[in-house]
Design a protein around this motif. Structure first.
Motif, PDB file in Angstrom:
ATOM      1  N   SER A   1       0.827  -1.208   0.000  1.00 20.43           N
ATOM      2  CA  SER A   1       0.000   0.000   0.000  1.00 20.43           C
ATOM      3  C   SER A   1       0.860   1.255   0.000  1.00 20.43           C
ATOM      4  CB  SER A   1      -0.933   0.002   1.208  1.00 20.43           C
ATOM      5  OG  SER A   1      -1.673   1.201   1.245  1.00 20.43           O
ATOM      6  N   VAL A   2       1.910   1.277   0.810  1.00 16.79           N
ATOM      7  CA  VAL A   2       2.798   2.448   0.848  1.00 16.79           C
ATOM      8  C   VAL A   2       3.413   2.684  -0.528  1.00 16.79           C
ATOM      9  CG1 VAL A   2       4.988   3.309   1.777  1.00 16.79           C
ATOM     10  CG2 VAL A   2       3.300   2.343   3.316  1.00 16.79           C
ATOM     11  N   VAL A   3       3.870   1.616  -1.164  1.00 15.57           N
ATOM     12  CA  VAL A   3       4.499   1.769  -2.478  1.00 15.57           C
ATOM     13  C   VAL A   3       3.475   2.201  -3.519  1.00 15.57           C
ATOM     14  CG1 VAL A   3       5.652   0.542  -4.352  1.00 15.57           C
ATOM     15  CG2 VAL A   3       6.386   0.190  -2.011  1.00 15.57           C
ATOM     16  N   ASN A   4       2.350   1.486  -3.608  1.00 10.06           N
ATOM     17  CA  ASN A   4       1.363   1.779  -4.652  1.00 10.06           C
ATOM     18  C   ASN A   4       0.634   3.098  -4.437  1.00 10.06           C
ATOM     19  OD1 ASN A   4       1.916  -0.566  -6.025  1.00 10.06           O
ATOM     20  ND2 ASN A   4       0.288  -1.728  -5.057  1.00 10.06           N
ATOM     21  N   ASP A   5       0.297   3.407  -3.192  1.00 15.01           N
ATOM     22  CA  ASP A   5      -0.564   4.550  -2.916  1.00 15.01           C
ATOM     23  C   ASP A   5       0.179   5.827  -2.544  1.00 15.01           C
ATOM     24  OD1 ASP A   5      -2.625   2.768  -3.345  1.00 15.01           O
ATOM     25  OD2 ASP A   5      -2.821   2.271  -1.225  1.00 15.01           O
ATOM     26  N   VAL A   6       1.449   5.720  -2.155  1.00 12.88           N
ATOM     27  CA  VAL A   6       2.189   6.909  -1.733  1.00 12.88           C
ATOM     28  C   VAL A   6       3.433   7.129  -2.593  1.00 12.88           C
ATOM     29  CG1 VAL A   6       3.396   8.015   0.183  1.00 12.88           C
ATOM     30  CG2 VAL A   6       1.349   6.662   0.643  1.00 12.88           C
ATOM     31  N   ILE A   7       4.311   6.146  -2.640  1.00  9.37           N
ATOM     32  CA  ILE A   7       5.613   6.361  -3.261  1.00  9.37           C
ATOM     33  C   ILE A   7       5.534   6.394  -4.789  1.00  9.37           C
ATOM     34  CG2 ILE A   7       7.914   5.372  -3.544  1.00  9.37           C
ATOM     35  CD1 ILE A   7       7.694   4.518  -0.599  1.00  9.37           C
ATOM     36  N   MET A   8       4.846   5.440  -5.392  1.00  8.95           N
ATOM     37  CA  MET A   8       4.789   5.417  -6.855  1.00  8.95           C
ATOM     38  C   MET A   8       4.093   6.658  -7.426  1.00  8.95           C
ATOM     39  SD  MET A   8       6.702   3.007  -7.628  1.00  8.95           S
ATOM     40  CE  MET A   8       6.537   2.878  -9.382  1.00  8.95           C
ATOM     41  N   PRO A   9       3.001   7.148  -6.824  1.00  5.22           N
ATOM     42  CA  PRO A   9       2.446   8.408  -7.339  1.00  5.22           C
ATOM     43  C   PRO A   9       3.430   9.579  -7.220  1.00  5.22           C
ATOM     44  CG  PRO A   9       0.786   7.284  -6.051  1.00  5.22           C
ATOM     45  CD  PRO A   9       2.071   6.533  -5.860  1.00  5.22           C
TER      46      PRO A   9
ATOM     47  N   PHE B   1       5.131   3.053 -14.082  1.00  7.34           N
ATOM     48  CA  PHE B   1       6.121   2.009 -14.358  1.00  7.34           C
ATOM     49  C   PHE B   1       5.481   0.671 -14.678  1.00  7.34           C
ATOM     50  CE2 PHE B   1       8.811   5.003 -12.017  1.00  7.34           C
ATOM     51  CZ  PHE B   1       9.882   5.086 -12.891  1.00  7.34           C
ATOM     52  N   THR B   2       4.297   0.403 -14.150  1.00 10.19           N
ATOM     53  CA  THR B   2       3.671  -0.896 -14.413  1.00 10.19           C
ATOM     54  C   THR B   2       3.260  -1.036 -15.879  1.00 10.19           C
ATOM     55  OG1 THR B   2       1.478  -0.085 -13.776  1.00 10.19           O
ATOM     56  CG2 THR B   2       2.819  -1.118 -12.049  1.00 10.19           C
ATOM     57  N   GLN B   3       3.220   0.062 -16.609  1.00  9.15           N
ATOM     58  CA  GLN B   3       2.853   0.020 -18.029  1.00  9.15           C
ATOM     59  C   GLN B   3       4.066   0.066 -18.963  1.00  9.15           C
ATOM     60  OE1 GLN B   3      -0.272  -0.527 -19.291  1.00  9.15           O
ATOM     61  NE2 GLN B   3      -0.714  -0.907 -17.128  1.00  9.15           N
TER      62      GLN B   3
ATOM     63  N   ASP C   1      -1.816  -3.816 -22.014  1.00  9.73           N
ATOM     64  CA  ASP C   1      -3.011  -4.640 -22.233  1.00  9.73           C
ATOM     65  C   ASP C   1      -3.193  -4.976 -23.706  1.00  9.73           C
ATOM     66  OD1 ASP C   1      -3.629  -4.731 -19.534  1.00  9.73           O
ATOM     67  OD2 ASP C   1      -4.895  -2.944 -19.611  1.00  9.73           O
ATOM     68  N   ALA C   2      -2.916  -4.006 -24.568  1.00  6.66           N
ATOM     69  CA  ALA C   2      -3.040  -4.255 -26.010  1.00  6.66           C
ATOM     70  C   ALA C   2      -2.027  -5.297 -26.456  1.00  6.66           C
ATOM     71  CB  ALA C   2      -2.851  -2.962 -26.787  1.00  6.66           C
ATOM     72  N   ALA C   3      -0.823  -5.238 -25.923  1.00  7.96           N
ATOM     73  CA  ALA C   3       0.202  -6.224 -26.280  1.00  7.96           C
ATOM     74  C   ALA C   3      -0.184  -7.610 -25.783  1.00  7.96           C
ATOM     75  CB  ALA C   3       1.552  -5.803 -25.705  1.00  7.96           C
ATOM     76  N   LYS C   4      -0.724  -7.671 -24.576  1.00  6.99           N
ATOM     77  CA  LYS C   4      -1.139  -8.974 -24.037  1.00  6.99           C
ATOM     78  C   LYS C   4      -2.333  -9.521 -24.812  1.00  6.99           C
ATOM     79  CE  LYS C   4       0.674  -8.547 -19.368  1.00  6.99           C
ATOM     80  NZ  LYS C   4       0.388  -8.503 -17.938  1.00  6.99           N
ATOM     81  N   GLU C   5      -3.226  -8.638 -25.234  1.00  8.50           N
ATOM     82  CA  GLU C   5      -4.397  -9.067 -26.007  1.00  8.50           C
ATOM     83  C   GLU C   5      -3.965  -9.639 -27.350  1.00  8.50           C
ATOM     84  OE1 GLU C   5      -8.074  -6.693 -27.803  1.00  8.50           O
ATOM     85  OE2 GLU C   5      -7.894  -6.527 -25.623  1.00  8.50           O
ATOM     86  N   ALA C   6      -2.907  -9.069 -27.919  1.00  2.00           N
ATOM     87  CA  ALA C   6      -2.383  -9.573 -29.182  1.00  2.00           C
ATOM     88  C   ALA C   6      -1.485 -10.783 -28.961  1.00  2.00           C
ATOM     89  CB  ALA C   6      -1.604  -8.468 -29.896  1.00  2.00           C
ATOM     90  N   GLU C   7      -1.354 -11.206 -27.702  1.00  2.00           N
ATOM     91  CA  GLU C   7      -0.525 -12.343 -27.322  1.00  2.00           C
ATOM     92  C   GLU C   7       0.926 -12.176 -27.746  1.00  2.00           C
ATOM     93  OE1 GLU C   7      -2.389 -15.966 -28.601  1.00  2.00           O
ATOM     94  OE2 GLU C   7      -4.155 -15.622 -27.341  1.00  2.00           O
ATOM     95  N   ALA C   8       1.389 -10.946 -27.650  1.00  2.00           N
ATOM     96  CA  ALA C   8       2.783 -10.658 -27.973  1.00  2.00           C
ATOM     97  C   ALA C   8       3.653 -10.961 -26.761  1.00  2.00           C
ATOM     98  CB  ALA C   8       2.934  -9.195 -28.374  1.00  2.00           C
ATOM     99  N   ALA C   9       4.850 -11.448 -27.047  1.00  2.00           N
ATOM    100  CA  ALA C   9       5.808 -11.667 -25.965  1.00  2.00           C
ATOM    101  C   ALA C   9       6.372 -10.299 -25.572  1.00  2.00           C
ATOM    102  CB  ALA C   9       6.921 -12.585 -26.437  1.00  2.00           C
ATOM    103  N   VAL C  10       6.306 -10.015 -24.264  1.00  2.00           N
ATOM    104  CA  VAL C  10       6.755  -8.705 -23.799  1.00  2.00           C
ATOM    105  C   VAL C  10       7.664  -8.869 -22.585  1.00  2.00           C
ATOM    106  CG1 VAL C  10       4.762  -7.414 -24.646  1.00  2.00           C
ATOM    107  CG2 VAL C  10       4.700  -8.404 -22.371  1.00  2.00           C
ATOM    108  N   ILE C  11       8.573  -7.930 -22.434  1.00  2.00           N
ATOM    109  CA  ILE C  11       9.392  -7.826 -21.229  1.00  2.00           C
ATOM    110  C   ILE C  11       8.833  -6.635 -20.467  1.00  2.00           C
ATOM    111  CG2 ILE C  11      11.664  -7.314 -20.276  1.00  2.00           C
ATOM    112  CD1 ILE C  11      12.869  -8.629 -22.766  1.00  2.00           C
ATOM    113  N   THR C  12       8.266  -6.911 -19.310  1.00  2.00           N
ATOM    114  CA  THR C  12       7.671  -5.831 -18.514  1.00  2.00           C
ATOM    115  C   THR C  12       8.709  -5.317 -17.519  1.00  2.00           C
ATOM    116  OG1 THR C  12       6.729  -7.476 -17.045  1.00  2.00           O
ATOM    117  CG2 THR C  12       5.289  -6.638 -18.772  1.00  2.00           C
ATOM    118  N   TYR C  13       9.617  -4.509 -18.021  1.00  2.00           N
ATOM    119  CA  TYR C  13      10.703  -4.000 -17.181  1.00  2.00           C
ATOM    120  C   TYR C  13      10.191  -3.040 -16.117  1.00  2.00           C
ATOM    121  CZ  TYR C  13      10.679   0.253 -20.048  1.00  2.00           C
ATOM    122  OH  TYR C  13      10.310   1.408 -20.689  1.00  2.00           O
ATOM    123  N   GLY C  14       9.041  -2.452 -16.333  1.00  2.00           N
ATOM    124  CA  GLY C  14       8.446  -1.573 -15.329  1.00  2.00           C
ATOM    125  C   GLY C  14       8.103  -2.324 -14.050  1.00  2.00           C
ATOM    126  N   ASN C  15       7.639  -3.567 -14.205  1.00  2.00           N
ATOM    127  CA  ASN C  15       7.358  -4.385 -13.021  1.00  2.00           C
ATOM    128  C   ASN C  15       8.638  -4.688 -12.249  1.00  2.00           C
ATOM    129  OD1 ASN C  15       4.636  -4.445 -13.570  1.00  2.00           O
ATOM    130  ND2 ASN C  15       4.737  -6.374 -14.693  1.00  2.00           N
TER     131      ASN C  15
END
Length: 142
Positions: A35-43, A54-56, A70-84
């Motif tokens: 919660s601290v990371v998602n609701d305070v620090i990341m914003p 970063f999650t996008q 989401d569009a990349a996942k819908e197209a079933e493309a292989a992606v590296i989610t470096y933001g995660n």
């Protein structure tokens, strides 16, 4: 019956109970840190970086460009989610910092307990000193 008795003894050892308690507290602590990371620090980081979420952040491995993750996942493309990965590193740093603070406070309480418990070193009593003086005088006069 020996196996079950041994297993019960193992489960109720002080160390195992303490470990289980630590795991439960750690799980609850994880929710707080999340919660601290998602609701305070990341914003706040988003404000400093111009609104970057970063999650996008991702790299498409099929060579195509996609508007969103989401569009990349819908197209079933292989992606590296470096933001995660960036967000996981931030989680790690924050959890490490909180654990450091907790352990530091714990160590300070332990030091105080040890100081309070340790008796002051005792020197020889007045009688013992007088007996030593008497014995020395006897040796010198003999």
């Amino acid at each position: 019956m020996g196996f079950l008795k041994d297993f019960k003894t193992f489960l109720f050892q002080k160390d195992i109970v303490m470990l289980a308690t630590a795991v439960v507290i750690g799980a609850a602590f994880n929710k707080i840190v999340t919660s601290v990371v998602n609701d305070v620090i990341m914003p706040l980081i988003g404000v400093f970086t111009g609104g970057i979420d970063f999650t996008q952040k991702f790299i498409s491995l099929d060579g195509r460009s996609y508007e969103t993750l989401d569009a990349a996942k819908e197209a079933e493309a292989a992606v590296i989610t470096y933001g995660n990965l960036i967000q996981a590193i931030i989680y790690f740093i924050i959890i490490g910092f909180f654990i450091f603070l907790i352990l530091r406070a714990y160590e300070k309480t332990k030091k105080k307990e040890n100081v309070e418990e340790a008796p002051a070193p005792k020197g020889p009593t007045q009688e013992e000193i007088l007996l030593e003086i008497r014995d020395e005088l006897k040796k010198q006069n003999s």
